[in-house]
Design an enzyme around this catalytic site. Structure first.
Site, PDB file in Angstrom:
ATOM      1  N   GLY A 189       0.822  -1.207   0.000  1.00 26.01           N
ATOM      2  CA  GLY A 189       0.000   0.000   0.000  1.00 26.01           C
ATOM      3  C   GLY A 189       0.853   1.252   0.000  1.00 26.01           C
ATOM      4  O   GLY A 189       1.576   1.521   0.964  1.00 26.01           O
ATOM      5  N   ALA A 190       0.813   2.010  -1.120  1.00 27.78           N
ATOM      6  CA  ALA A 190       1.554   3.281  -1.184  1.00 27.78           C
ATOM      7  C   ALA A 190       0.594   4.446  -0.989  1.00 27.78           C
ATOM      8  O   ALA A 190       0.619   5.429  -1.715  1.00 27.78           O
ATOM      9  CB  ALA A 190       2.294   3.398  -2.511  1.00 27.78           C
ATOM     10  N   VAL A 192      -1.207   7.167   2.047  1.00 24.10           N
ATOM     11  CA  VAL A 192      -0.604   8.152   2.947  1.00 24.10           C
ATOM     12  C   VAL A 192       0.215   7.464   4.041  1.00 24.10           C
ATOM     13  O   VAL A 192       1.386   7.811   4.282  1.00 24.10           O
ATOM     14  CB  VAL A 192      -1.714   9.024   3.581  1.00 24.10           C
ATOM     15  N   ILE A 193      -0.370   6.456   4.679  1.00 27.09           N
ATOM     16  CA  ILE A 193       0.309   5.809   5.803  1.00 27.09           C
ATOM     17  C   ILE A 193       1.544   5.047   5.319  1.00 27.09           C
ATOM     18  O   ILE A 193       2.632   5.138   5.904  1.00 27.09           O
ATOM     19  CB  ILE A 193      -0.676   4.897   6.576  1.00 27.09           C
ATOM     20  N   GLU A 212       2.067  -1.412  -4.626  1.00 22.34           N
ATOM     21  CA  GLU A 212       0.777  -0.726  -4.693  1.00 22.34           C
ATOM     22  C   GLU A 212      -0.063  -1.308  -5.824  1.00 22.34           C
ATOM     23  O   GLU A 212       0.383  -1.326  -6.972  1.00 22.34           O
ATOM     24  CB  GLU A 212       1.006   0.787  -4.885  1.00 22.34           C
ATOM     25  N   ASP A 320     -13.784   8.575  12.178  1.00 20.51           N
ATOM     26  CA  ASP A 320     -13.476   7.546  11.178  1.00 20.51           C
ATOM     27  C   ASP A 320     -14.625   6.583  10.923  1.00 20.51           C
ATOM     28  O   ASP A 320     -14.682   5.972   9.850  1.00 20.51           O
ATOM     29  CB  ASP A 320     -12.266   6.712  11.642  1.00 20.51           C
ATOM     30  N   ALA A 328      -8.017  12.995  11.612  1.00 20.28           N
ATOM     31  CA  ALA A 328      -8.287  13.381  12.989  1.00 20.28           C
ATOM     32  C   ALA A 328      -9.061  14.704  13.073  1.00 20.28           C
ATOM     33  O   ALA A 328     -10.052  14.815  13.802  1.00 20.28           O
ATOM     34  CB  ALA A 328      -6.961  13.499  13.740  1.00 20.28           C
ATOM     35  N   HIS A 452       8.716  39.177   4.442  1.00 24.67           N
ATOM     36  CA  HIS A 452       9.799  38.687   3.603  1.00 24.67           C
ATOM     37  C   HIS A 452      11.046  38.517   4.447  1.00 24.67           C
ATOM     38  O   HIS A 452      11.340  39.398   5.272  1.00 24.67           O
ATOM     39  CB  HIS A 452      10.091  39.690   2.476  1.00 24.67           C
TER      40      HIS A 452
HETATM   41  P1  FAD Z   1      -9.902   6.740  16.921  1.00 25.59           P
HETATM   42  O1  FAD Z   1      -8.774   7.661  17.044  1.00 25.59           O
HETATM   43  O2  FAD Z   1      -9.663   5.412  16.297  1.00 25.59           O
HETATM   44  O3  FAD Z   1     -10.469   6.544  18.397  1.00 25.59           O
HETATM   45  C1  FAD Z   1     -11.545   5.705  18.685  1.00 25.59           C
HETATM   46  C2  FAD Z   1     -11.455   5.268  20.131  1.00 25.59           C
HETATM   47  O4  FAD Z   1     -12.645   4.579  20.479  1.00 25.59           O
HETATM   48  C3  FAD Z   1     -10.314   4.288  20.397  1.00 25.59           C
HETATM   49  O5  FAD Z   1      -9.672   4.623  21.593  1.00 25.59           O
HETATM   50  C4  FAD Z   1     -11.024   2.955  20.514  1.00 25.59           C
HETATM   51  O6  FAD Z   1     -10.317   2.013  21.298  1.00 25.59           O
HETATM   52  C5  FAD Z   1     -12.330   3.378  21.186  1.00 25.59           C
HETATM   53  N1  FAD Z   1     -13.452   2.451  21.005  1.00 25.59           N
HETATM   54  C6  FAD Z   1     -13.866   1.833  19.870  1.00 25.59           C
HETATM   55  N2  FAD Z   1     -14.971   1.099  20.111  1.00 25.59           N
HETATM   56  C7  FAD Z   1     -15.251   1.255  21.427  1.00 25.59           C
HETATM   57  C8  FAD Z   1     -16.258   0.756  22.272  1.00 25.59           C
HETATM   58  N3  FAD Z   1     -17.220  -0.039  21.822  1.00 25.59           N
HETATM   59  N4  FAD Z   1     -16.229   1.088  23.588  1.00 25.59           N
HETATM   60  C9  FAD Z   1     -15.262   1.918  24.059  1.00 25.59           C
HETATM   61  N5  FAD Z   1     -14.304   2.433  23.301  1.00 25.59           N
HETATM   62  C10 FAD Z   1     -14.289   2.108  22.000  1.00 25.59           C
HETATM   63  N6  FAD Z   1      -4.933  11.623  10.729  1.00 25.59           N
HETATM   64  C11 FAD Z   1      -4.610  12.912  10.595  1.00 25.59           C
HETATM   65  O7  FAD Z   1      -5.515  13.763  10.537  1.00 25.59           O
HETATM   66  N7  FAD Z   1      -3.310  13.323  10.540  1.00 25.59           N
HETATM   67  C12 FAD Z   1      -2.286  12.440  10.587  1.00 25.59           C
HETATM   68  O8  FAD Z   1      -1.124  12.829  10.537  1.00 25.59           O
HETATM   69  C13 FAD Z   1      -2.593  11.061  10.721  1.00 25.59           C
HETATM   70  N8  FAD Z   1      -1.599  10.147  10.787  1.00 25.59           N
HETATM   71  C14 FAD Z   1      -1.917   8.834  10.969  1.00 25.59           C
HETATM   72  C15 FAD Z   1      -0.887   7.912  11.033  1.00 25.59           C
HETATM   73  C16 FAD Z   1      -1.166   6.577  11.226  1.00 25.59           C
HETATM   74  C17 FAD Z   1      -0.025   5.587  11.317  1.00 25.59           C
HETATM   75  C18 FAD Z   1      -2.518   6.157  11.377  1.00 25.59           C
HETATM   76  C19 FAD Z   1      -2.848   4.709  11.623  1.00 25.59           C
HETATM   77  C20 FAD Z   1      -3.555   7.073  11.300  1.00 25.59           C
HETATM   78  C21 FAD Z   1      -3.262   8.415  11.082  1.00 25.59           C
HETATM   79  N9  FAD Z   1      -4.276   9.378  10.984  1.00 25.59           N
HETATM   80  C22 FAD Z   1      -3.958  10.691  10.804  1.00 25.59           C
HETATM   81  C23 FAD Z   1      -5.697   9.021  11.068  1.00 25.59           C
HETATM   82  C24 FAD Z   1      -6.233   9.349  12.464  1.00 25.59           C
HETATM   83  O9  FAD Z   1      -5.491   8.635  13.421  1.00 25.59           O
HETATM   84  C25 FAD Z   1      -7.699   8.994  12.532  1.00 25.59           C
HETATM   85  O10 FAD Z   1      -8.404   9.646  11.497  1.00 25.59           O
HETATM   86  C26 FAD Z   1      -8.292   9.424  13.875  1.00 25.59           C
HETATM   87  O11 FAD Z   1      -7.614   8.789  14.943  1.00 25.59           O
HETATM   88  C27 FAD Z   1      -9.773   9.089  13.944  1.00 25.59           C
HETATM   89  O12 FAD Z   1     -10.284   9.557  15.133  1.00 25.59           O
HETATM   90  P2  FAD Z   1     -11.541   8.890  15.818  1.00 25.59           P
HETATM   91  O13 FAD Z   1     -11.744   9.621  17.100  1.00 25.59           O
HETATM   92  O14 FAD Z   1     -12.655   8.782  14.856  1.00 25.59           O
HETATM   93  O15 FAD Z   1     -11.119   7.371  16.136  1.00 25.59           O
HETATM   94  P1  AMP Z   2      -4.834   4.182   1.932  1.00 30.40           P
HETATM   95  O1  AMP Z   2      -6.254   3.780   1.643  1.00 30.40           O
HETATM   96  O2  AMP Z   2      -4.475   5.582   1.559  1.00 30.40           O
HETATM   97  O3  AMP Z   2      -4.408   3.824   3.324  1.00 30.40           O
HETATM   98  O4  AMP Z   2      -3.933   3.265   0.966  1.00 30.40           O
HETATM   99  C1  AMP Z   2      -3.986   1.874   0.960  1.00 30.40           C
HETATM  100  C2  AMP Z   2      -3.460   1.398  -0.388  1.00 30.40           C
HETATM  101  O5  AMP Z   2      -3.261  -0.019  -0.352  1.00 30.40           O
HETATM  102  C3  AMP Z   2      -4.416   1.667  -1.548  1.00 30.40           C
HETATM  103  O6  AMP Z   2      -3.784   2.528  -2.453  1.00 30.40           O
HETATM  104  C4  AMP Z   2      -4.670   0.279  -2.144  1.00 30.40           C
HETATM  105  O7  AMP Z   2      -4.709   0.313  -3.550  1.00 30.40           O
HETATM  106  C5  AMP Z   2      -3.472  -0.536  -1.673  1.00 30.40           C
HETATM  107  N1  AMP Z   2      -3.713  -1.996  -1.647  1.00 30.40           N
HETATM  108  C6  AMP Z   2      -4.814  -2.654  -1.184  1.00 30.40           C
HETATM  109  N2  AMP Z   2      -4.674  -4.013  -1.320  1.00 30.40           N
HETATM  110  C7  AMP Z   2      -3.451  -4.224  -1.898  1.00 30.40           C
HETATM  111  C8  AMP Z   2      -2.699  -5.404  -2.292  1.00 30.40           C
HETATM  112  N3  AMP Z   2      -3.167  -6.640  -2.152  1.00 30.40           N
HETATM  113  N4  AMP Z   2      -1.470  -5.229  -2.855  1.00 30.40           N
HETATM  114  C9  AMP Z   2      -0.957  -3.980  -3.007  1.00 30.40           C
HETATM  115  N5  AMP Z   2      -1.613  -2.850  -2.652  1.00 30.40           N
HETATM  116  C10 AMP Z   2      -2.838  -2.954  -2.102  1.00 30.40           C
END
Ligand code: FAD
Ligand code: AMP
Length: 476
Positions: A189-190, A192-193, A212, A320, A328, A452
């Site tokens: 997967g290429a 964002v993450i 990808e 999400d 976030a 500037h």
């Molecule tokens: P979450 O952050 O997933 O929080 C949900 C919480 O609810 C968790 O603590 C979970 O355990 C809890 N929960 C779930 N179900 C239950 C339940 N039934 N009872 C009690 N608790 C529960 N976004 C950005 O905007 N900028 C970034 O730079 C960015 N970098 C990222 C890098 C990585 C490696 C990853 C994986 C994600 C990144 N994201 C980034 C995405 C971002 O983390 C998510 O969009 C964001 O965390 C979503 O927030 P949320 O509150 O919806 O859910």
């Molecule tokens: P994102 O949705 O931005 O986190 O990116 C995930 C990426 O993974 C997408 O671009 C997908 O096309 C890619 N992807 C999903 N399944 C596969 C797979 N089997 N092999 C290679 N890339 C994949």
């Protein structure tokens, strides 16, 4: 007696904890349930973003960038460092400390706002009752509320072709905790993450191969920025293979053998670690009792209207697990909107001005429509571009990669999209966000005085360029 609240929030990620704080600020009796446990089994607020997402990834990106700069760029500034070594465990300890402090900070904010925290799992029952199984308690308890905000977040999607083993094949969370630099690192997967994690480990010395499945690189970004950034990443040594769908993986002799299909047939690759970064899906599988009747869409996305109201009156879903991009800040804005609606105010989120950032080097950031989108919808537009190579500040800083591109409506001149690639674009994009939130035209930006020398001047010059008036561009 069942404890009764004005609002219960399930989930304390950036969507849920922000919603809870805003509800409490508005005088609502608020509780929040969260089930995140840290690696040492302690409740840790902040969800994915704080524990294994935005914050730890940026902490490690920063450390790896400093290391790479020290090795590659210090000498250009005349700074002579005899030898540079990376201590991965110290880098990880720094990251963990940042996460702990911020997570504890949310606990302090909850206390100071009078929010009741239940550490454990919550489940929506009919009539806005919530069943809670707290950590360390045998008995479940049931509480109820006039309003429920569902913010359960998302988890990495599994790939059958690459089952995680938590050691050699890991998801994004695992990739933030490697104890040493893998010599050869594969990433499926290429997106964002995948790109952020790949950049980080590449800077620390890994050979990185990104596989990808899609033919097009970064299809969510503006085509030109995607093309230019592809060149930059390749020059940094990221081996990005497009149209490469992983179909099988096998762990053998402490390495991972990968089979993937491309246009010419089945190919093989062997790596020391493999990160699966193929997207995320909502945490909704056990969120709600069936009798409660919550409507879910494909992939378990909670069905909501523009105000984040689900099909159940008084039950909202944000972040999400609901519609829109998994970011976030998008979730946090929805949290504030829903809190205000519950408190009787009118509120909305402007989904047209969500900033997107990829924290690679160069950073990529955009807001609004891409050029390809404007073309496909037949919207007449004008383009203004300004390269950082023409910016005095970028030159002085030693990073002249990339550009700012402003897309403005050809008839009204209103800014429709801003796309950036280059130094500090994660910060610069906020200027475009402010401009677009106020409905600015490119002329509005062109009339503003910028300090500037700053990188921000590139945004103004790009706005001037919409009308062919950029000062520091050679006239063609
Ligand atoms: P979450 O952050 O997933 O929080 C949900 C919480 O609810 C968790 O603590 C979970 O355990 C809890 N929960 C779930 N179900 C239950 C339940 N039934 N009872 C009690 N608790 C529960 N976004 C950005 O905007 N900028 C970034 O730079 C960015 N970098 C990222 C890098 C990585 C490696 C990853 C994986 C994600 C990144 N994201 C980034 C995405 C971002 O983390 C998510 O969009 C964001 O965390 C979503 O927030 P949320 O509150 O919806 O859910
Ligand atoms: P994102 O949705 O931005 O986190 O990116 C995930 C990426 O993974 C997408 O671009 C997908 O096309 C890619 N992807 C999903 N399944 C596969 C797979 N089997 N092999 C290679 N890339 C994949």
């Amino acid at each position: 007696m069942t404890e009764q609240y004005d609002v219960i929030v399930i989930g304390a990620g950036p969507a849920g904890y922000v919603a809870a704080i805003r509800c409490a600020q508005l005088g609502l009796k608020t509780a929040c349930v969260d089930d995140w446990l840290s690696s040492n089994d302690k409740p840790s607020l902040g969800g994915t973003c704080l524990n294994v997402g935005c914050i730890p990834s940026k902490a490690l990106l920063e450390s790896s960038a400093l290391y790479a700069n020290a090795r590659q760029d210090f000498a250009k500034h005349g700074i002579v460092v005899p030898s540079i070594k990376m201590d991965i465990s110290a880098m990880m300890a720094r990251k963990d400390k940042i996460v702990n402090e911020l997570s504890q900070g949310i606990g302090i904010l909850f206390k100071s706002n009078g929010i009741t925290l239940y550490s454990g799992r919550g489940k929506l029952l009919p009539d806005k009752h919530i069943e809670i199984k707290e950590f360390g308690e045998e008995e479940k308890r049931t509480v109820s509320a006039d309003n429920v905000i569902l913010a359960p977040g998302s988890s990495p999607i599994d790939l059958k072709a690459a089952p995680l083993d938590g050691h050699l094949i890991v998801d994004s969370s695992g990739a933030l905790g490697f104890s040493e630099v893998p010599a050869r690192l594969g990433i499926i997967g290429a997106g964002v993450i995948g790109l952020e994690l790949g950049s980080m480990w590449r800077r620390l010395g890994s050979e990185v191969v990104l596989l990808e499945a899609q033919e097009k690189f970064l299809p969510i970004a503006d085509d030109q920025i995607a093309r230019e950034s592809h060149k930059q990443f390749s020059a940094q040594g990221l081996d990005i293979r497009l149209n490469a769908r992983v179909v099988a993986c096998e762990v053998k002799n402490n390495r991972v053998n990968i089979d993937y299909e491309d246009a010419t047939g089945t190919q093989h690759e062997t790596v020391d670690k493999l990160i699966v970064a193929v997207g995320r899906r909502p945490n909704t599988s056990d969120l709600c009792a069936e009798e409660a009747g919550l409507t879910l869409e494909e992939w378990g996305v909670i069905h909501v209207d523009a105000q984040c109201m689900t099909n159940l009156p008084g039950v909202y879903a944000i972040g999400d697990a609901s519609h829109g991009p998994m970011l976030a800040h998008k979730g946090s804005e929805e949290g504030v909107m829903v809190a205000e609606i519950i408190a009787g105010h009118s509120a909305q989120v402007n989904y047209d001005t969500i900033p997107n950032v990829i924290y690679t080097e160069p950073e990529i950031a955009w807001i609004g429509k891409t050029e390809q989108r404007l073309k496909s919808t037949g919207t007449p537009y004008r383009v203004g571009k300004f390269p950082f190579s023409a910016s005095g500040r970028a030159k002085a800083s030693g990073d002249t990669t990339g550009m700012v591109k402003v897309l403005a409506d050809a008839e009204t001149d209103r800014i429709l999209g801003v796309h950036m690639m280059g130094p500090h674009c994660s910060e610069l994009i906020a200027q475009a966000g402010i401009a677009m939130a106020f409905g600015a035209s490119s002329e509005d930006i062109a009339m503003i005085m910028f300090a500037h020398p700053t990188l921000s001047e590139a945004f103004r010059e790009a706005a001037l360029a919409v009308d062919g008036r950029a000062i520091h561009l050679v006239k063609k």
